[in-house]
Design an enzyme around this catalytic site. Structure first.
Site, PDB file in Angstrom:
ATOM      1  NE  ARG A 213     -20.034  -5.810   1.108  1.00  0.00           N
ATOM      2  CZ  ARG A 213     -18.846  -6.174   0.809  1.00  0.00           C
ATOM      3  NH1 ARG A 213     -17.826  -5.465   1.867  1.00  0.00           N
ATOM      4  NH2 ARG A 213     -18.281  -6.282  -0.098  1.00  0.00           N
TER       5      ARG A 213
ATOM      6  NE  ARG B  12      -5.598  -4.427  -6.108  1.00  0.00           N
ATOM      7  CZ  ARG B  12      -6.564  -5.263  -5.967  1.00  0.00           C
ATOM      8  NH1 ARG B  12      -6.863  -6.502  -6.183  1.00  0.00           N
ATOM      9  NH2 ARG B  12      -7.184  -4.718  -5.628  1.00  0.00           N
TER      10      ARG B  12
END
Length: 202
Positions: free
Chosen positions: A133, A94
């Site tokens: 969500r 990342r």
């Protein structure tokens, strides 16, 4: 499931891009394990290894696992037998430091990533998906501001990684808007265009 060939893949995308779901689908199609950072940490903790003990201590203290330890956990996971014929990484590397760690580990085994799948989703779409969500899951702490901040971190940390893989010619930009099946089909088509055929059992 026995793969036709090796496939060493990385899937990258902003929060809300669906990369976790697509990662599992693509891995299944190629007969390789889908390995997320969270999965790796949980496996390390469960194994009772020294690495697992270190991860447990850091997480319980509420801290982020540092790059050096994260890379060590990844090396341990990728050394397991089920990853011998390939893998799909989700959440690692990342940042540029982790890219270097992964390069060093793979080159030491005479290997390299075959492709990097970038799910491209407009920022507004990501925020809408994550907000929806959060509401469905009752996560009141996931406000639009919090979500936007997470996306900003992704954009800041991940852009340089993608630049590296684009320069190597292995980054595949995939439109991440559409149905699950449509997106999966786009990814498979792009991978097959690179000569990465699916598992015969898929």
């Amino acid at each position: 499931m026995t793969p036709v060939q090796t496939a060493r893949l990385l899937i990258v995308g902003p929060q809300g891009s669906g990369k976790g779901t697509q990662g599992v689908r693509i891995a299944d199609a190629y007969g390789i394990p889908a390995i997320s950072t969270g999965d790796m940490f949980r496996a390390a903790v469960k194994s009772g290894s020294d690495l697992g003990a270190q991860v447990t201590e850091i997480i319980q203290a509420g801290n982020l696992v540092p790059d050096e330890l994260t890379s060590a956990v990844v090396r341990e996971r990728l050394s397991q037998q089920d990853a011998a014929h390939g893998f799909l990484l989700d959440g690692y590397p990342r940042n540029l430091g982790q890219v270097g760690d992964l390069d060093g580990f793979l080159s030491g085994r005479g290997e390299a990533l075959d492709a990097v799948i970038e799910l491209v989703v407009p920022r507004d779409e990501s925020i809408q998906r994550l907000t929806r969500r959060a509401q469905e899951q009752g996560r009141t702490d996931d406000t639009e501001q919090v979500i936007a901040n997470r996306l900003a971190i992704y954009e800041r940390e991940t852009a340089p990684i993608l630049d590296v893989y684009r320069e190597r010619g292995i980054a595949l930009e995939i439109d991440g808007v559409g149905s699950l099946d449509e997106i999966t089909d786009r990814v498979i088509a792009a991978l097959e265009a690179r000569g990465l055929l699916r598992s015969a059992a898929a």
